[in-house]
Design an enzyme around this catalytic site. Structure first.
Site, mmCIF file in Angstrom:
data_model
loop_
_atom_site.group_PDB
_atom_site.id
_atom_site.type_symbol
_atom_site.label_atom_id
_atom_site.label_comp_id
_atom_site.label_asym_id
_atom_site.label_seq_id
_atom_site.Cartn_x
_atom_site.Cartn_y
_atom_site.Cartn_z
ATOM 1 N N LYS A 187 -32.201 -28.009 11.675
ATOM 2 C CA LYS A 187 -32.530 -28.974 10.655
ATOM 3 C C LYS A 187 -31.936 -28.592 9.304
ATOM 4 O O LYS A 187 -31.747 -29.426 8.444
ATOM 5 C CB LYS A 187 -34.059 -29.064 10.491
ATOM 6 C CG LYS A 187 -34.802 -29.488 11.727
ATOM 7 C CD LYS A 187 -36.312 -29.472 11.394
ATOM 8 C CE LYS A 187 -37.156 -29.679 12.612
ATOM 9 N NZ LYS A 187 -38.587 -29.442 12.281
ATOM 10 N N GLY A 188 -31.689 -27.301 9.126
ATOM 11 C CA GLY A 188 -31.427 -26.767 7.790
ATOM 12 C C GLY A 188 -30.263 -27.375 7.039
ATOM 13 O O GLY A 188 -30.248 -27.360 5.809
ATOM 14 N N GLU A 190 -23.328 -25.754 8.421
ATOM 15 C CA GLU A 190 -24.521 -24.907 8.574
ATOM 16 C C GLU A 190 -25.243 -24.759 7.242
ATOM 17 O O GLU A 190 -24.614 -24.845 6.184
ATOM 18 C CB GLU A 190 -24.082 -23.494 9.000
ATOM 19 C CG GLU A 190 -23.751 -23.351 10.455
ATOM 20 C CD GLU A 190 -24.937 -22.803 11.242
ATOM 21 O OE1 GLU A 190 -26.094 -22.953 10.793
ATOM 22 O OE2 GLU A 190 -24.672 -22.222 12.303
ATOM 23 N N ASP A 191 -26.542 -24.462 7.302
ATOM 24 C CA ASP A 191 -27.274 -24.159 6.070
ATOM 25 C C ASP A 191 -26.953 -22.754 5.574
ATOM 26 O O ASP A 191 -26.683 -22.527 4.403
ATOM 27 C CB ASP A 191 -28.796 -24.332 6.258
ATOM 28 C CG ASP A 191 -29.375 -23.521 7.430
ATOM 29 O OD1 ASP A 191 -28.604 -22.925 8.218
ATOM 30 O OD2 ASP A 191 -30.612 -23.494 7.555
ATOM 31 N N ASP A 199 -26.564 -15.995 8.500
ATOM 32 C CA ASP A 199 -27.383 -14.815 8.212
ATOM 33 C C ASP A 199 -26.944 -13.702 9.177
ATOM 34 O O ASP A 199 -25.937 -13.035 8.916
ATOM 35 C CB ASP A 199 -28.851 -15.229 8.401
ATOM 36 C CG ASP A 199 -29.850 -14.160 7.984
ATOM 37 O OD1 ASP A 199 -29.618 -13.477 6.991
ATOM 38 O OD2 ASP A 199 -30.889 -14.028 8.671
ATOM 39 N N LYS A 249 -24.970 -14.832 3.828
ATOM 40 C CA LYS A 249 -25.638 -13.547 3.541
ATOM 41 C C LYS A 249 -24.883 -12.466 4.308
ATOM 42 O O LYS A 249 -25.356 -12.006 5.360
ATOM 43 C CB LYS A 249 -27.073 -13.588 4.084
ATOM 44 C CG LYS A 249 -28.157 -14.018 3.117
ATOM 45 C CD LYS A 249 -29.514 -13.642 3.723
ATOM 46 C CE LYS A 249 -30.537 -14.728 3.598
ATOM 47 N NZ LYS A 249 -31.806 -14.425 4.305
ATOM 48 N N PHE A 252 -34.882 -13.959 0.878
ATOM 49 C CA PHE A 252 -35.294 -15.106 1.683
ATOM 50 C C PHE A 252 -35.367 -16.322 0.780
ATOM 51 O O PHE A 252 -36.097 -16.346 -0.214
ATOM 52 C CB PHE A 252 -36.620 -14.876 2.411
ATOM 53 C CG PHE A 252 -36.800 -15.899 3.490
ATOM 54 C CD1 PHE A 252 -36.174 -15.742 4.718
ATOM 55 C CD2 PHE A 252 -37.517 -17.060 3.242
ATOM 56 C CE1 PHE A 252 -36.268 -16.727 5.695
ATOM 57 C CE2 PHE A 252 -37.626 -18.044 4.216
ATOM 58 C CZ PHE A 252 -37.006 -17.872 5.444
ATOM 59 N N VAL A 253 -34.575 -17.327 1.116
ATOM 60 C CA VAL A 253 -34.444 -18.490 0.231
ATOM 61 C C VAL A 253 -34.960 -19.758 0.902
ATOM 62 O O VAL A 253 -34.940 -19.876 2.128
ATOM 63 C CB VAL A 253 -32.977 -18.687 -0.205
ATOM 64 C CG1 VAL A 253 -32.536 -17.566 -1.123
ATOM 65 C CG2 VAL A 253 -32.052 -18.785 1.000
ATOM 66 N N ASP A 303 -36.038 -23.774 5.117
ATOM 67 C CA ASP A 303 -37.497 -23.745 5.211
ATOM 68 C C ASP A 303 -38.050 -22.342 5.359
ATOM 69 O O ASP A 303 -37.347 -21.390 5.680
ATOM 70 C CB ASP A 303 -37.954 -24.539 6.444
ATOM 71 C CG ASP A 303 -37.691 -23.768 7.746
ATOM 72 O OD1 ASP A 303 -36.544 -23.313 7.937
ATOM 73 O OD2 ASP A 303 -38.633 -23.596 8.548
ATOM 74 N N ARG A 357 -38.408 -27.583 2.617
ATOM 75 C CA ARG A 357 -37.061 -28.123 2.834
ATOM 76 C C ARG A 357 -36.694 -29.162 1.777
ATOM 77 O O ARG A 357 -35.531 -29.376 1.464
ATOM 78 C CB ARG A 357 -36.965 -28.793 4.209
ATOM 79 C CG ARG A 357 -37.047 -27.840 5.394
ATOM 80 C CD ARG A 357 -36.610 -28.583 6.670
ATOM 81 N NE ARG A 357 -37.021 -27.896 7.887
ATOM 82 C CZ ARG A 357 -36.331 -26.929 8.500
ATOM 83 N NH1 ARG A 357 -35.188 -26.530 7.979
ATOM 84 N NH2 ARG A 357 -36.760 -26.378 9.609
HETATM 85 P P1 IMP Z 1 -28.583 -16.562 11.913
HETATM 86 O O1 IMP Z 1 -29.394 -15.293 11.763
HETATM 87 O O2 IMP Z 1 -27.245 -16.441 11.204
HETATM 88 O O3 IMP Z 1 -28.445 -16.955 13.342
HETATM 89 O O4 IMP Z 1 -29.368 -17.700 11.165
HETATM 90 C C1 IMP Z 1 -30.380 -18.392 11.858
HETATM 91 C C2 IMP Z 1 -31.130 -19.354 11.001
HETATM 92 O O5 IMP Z 1 -32.092 -18.612 10.296
HETATM 93 C C3 IMP Z 1 -30.378 -20.137 9.931
HETATM 94 O O6 IMP Z 1 -29.710 -21.280 10.385
HETATM 95 C C4 IMP Z 1 -31.554 -20.531 9.048
HETATM 96 O O7 IMP Z 1 -32.197 -21.695 9.541
HETATM 97 C C5 IMP Z 1 -32.487 -19.346 9.179
HETATM 98 N N1 IMP Z 1 -32.410 -18.498 7.973
HETATM 99 C C6 IMP Z 1 -31.732 -17.346 7.793
HETATM 100 N N2 IMP Z 1 -31.922 -16.856 6.550
HETATM 101 C C7 IMP Z 1 -32.739 -17.748 5.936
HETATM 102 C C8 IMP Z 1 -33.319 -17.815 4.599
HETATM 103 O O8 IMP Z 1 -33.116 -16.972 3.717
HETATM 104 N N3 IMP Z 1 -34.130 -18.892 4.375
HETATM 105 C C9 IMP Z 1 -34.388 -19.856 5.297
HETATM 106 N N4 IMP Z 1 -33.866 -19.835 6.529
HETATM 107 C C10 IMP Z 1 -33.062 -18.788 6.839
HETATM 108 MG MG MG Z 2 -35.485 -22.114 9.718
#
Ligand code: IMP
Ligand code: MG
Length: 182
Positions: free
Chosen positions: A41-42, A99-100, A103, A132, A153-154, A160, A166
């Site tokens: 959703k992000g 992508e949002d 991470d 990040k 954490f944002v 969210d 959101r």
């Molecule tokens: P990944 O760790 O790169 O697979 O990221 C997975 C998901 O974690 C992202 O698409 C976000 O939805 C969520 N996420 C990671 N860091 C944050 C943050 O700082 N705030 C909110 N959601 C986050």
């Molecule tokens: Mg999330």
């Protein structure tokens, strides 16, 4: 008590998204029917603003998938879930994943590998609102990045914490919450 400290205002975000849209327009201008895939959703706020700042000769095709990684509210688990992964035949097309945040990189890596395997794209790039890099577990490079942030954490602008915040028009750092889902 949860506290949210603004990192980027709605105006700063709009300015940056406009710049990114300009870069993407240059790179995609001449390509036939680029496909933009938003990861729900992000990415919903970022995608909505980004596509309105992209100008190409041919029009865009916009698709959505929904991916999630189970875990606590603020830590991803590494297990990627695919609640909605329906895509039309986009074989050999120019694909831009929106992508949002990248991470750990697990979600992006999973989806890039999936698209590569299913559709053999003519080109495959990522536009991520946030990056990040200090948190990376698997190697992924986002081609277009709105803002690079530290290990915070944002929330807001689509992102969210336990399905909250959101809707905030700005991006903020969330503090004073448990690392487990509320
Ligand atoms: P990944 O760790 O790169 O697979 O990221 C997975 C998901 O974690 C992202 O698409 C976000 O939805 C969520 N996420 C990671 N860091 C944050 C943050 O700082 N705030 C909110 N959601 C986050
Ligand atoms: Mg999330």
């Amino acid at each position: 008590m949860p506290k949210i400290k603004q990192l980027y205002s709605a105006e700063q975000i709009q300015t940056r998204v406009k710049e990114l849209g300009g870069e993407i327009s240059e790179d995609y201008r001449k390509l036939p029917r680029p496909v933009v895939i938003g990861v729900m959703k992000g990415a919903f706020c970022f995608l909505a603003d980004l596509v309105r700042n992209i100008e190409t000769d041919d029009t865009l095709q916009v698709e959505f998938v929904r991916l999630a990684s189970y875990g606590s509210a603020s830590e991803s688990s590494g297990q990627i879930q695919t609640p909605y992964l329906e895509l039309p035949n986009i074989f050999n097309r120019h694909i831009l994943v929106v992508e949002d945040i990248v991470d750990s990189g697990r979600t992006a890596r999973f989806f890039l590998d999936y698209l590569e395997g299913q559709f053999k794209p003519a080109s495959l790039k990522i536009a991520s609102f946030l990056d990040k890099p200090s948190r990376r577990v698997v190697p992924v490079r986002a081609d277009y990045v709105g803002f690079t942030i530290n290990d915070l954490f944002v929330v807001g602008y689509g992102l969210d914490y336990g399905e909250r915040y959101r809707e905030l028009p700005y991006l903020g750092e969330l503090s004073g919450v448990e690392a487990t889902a509320p």
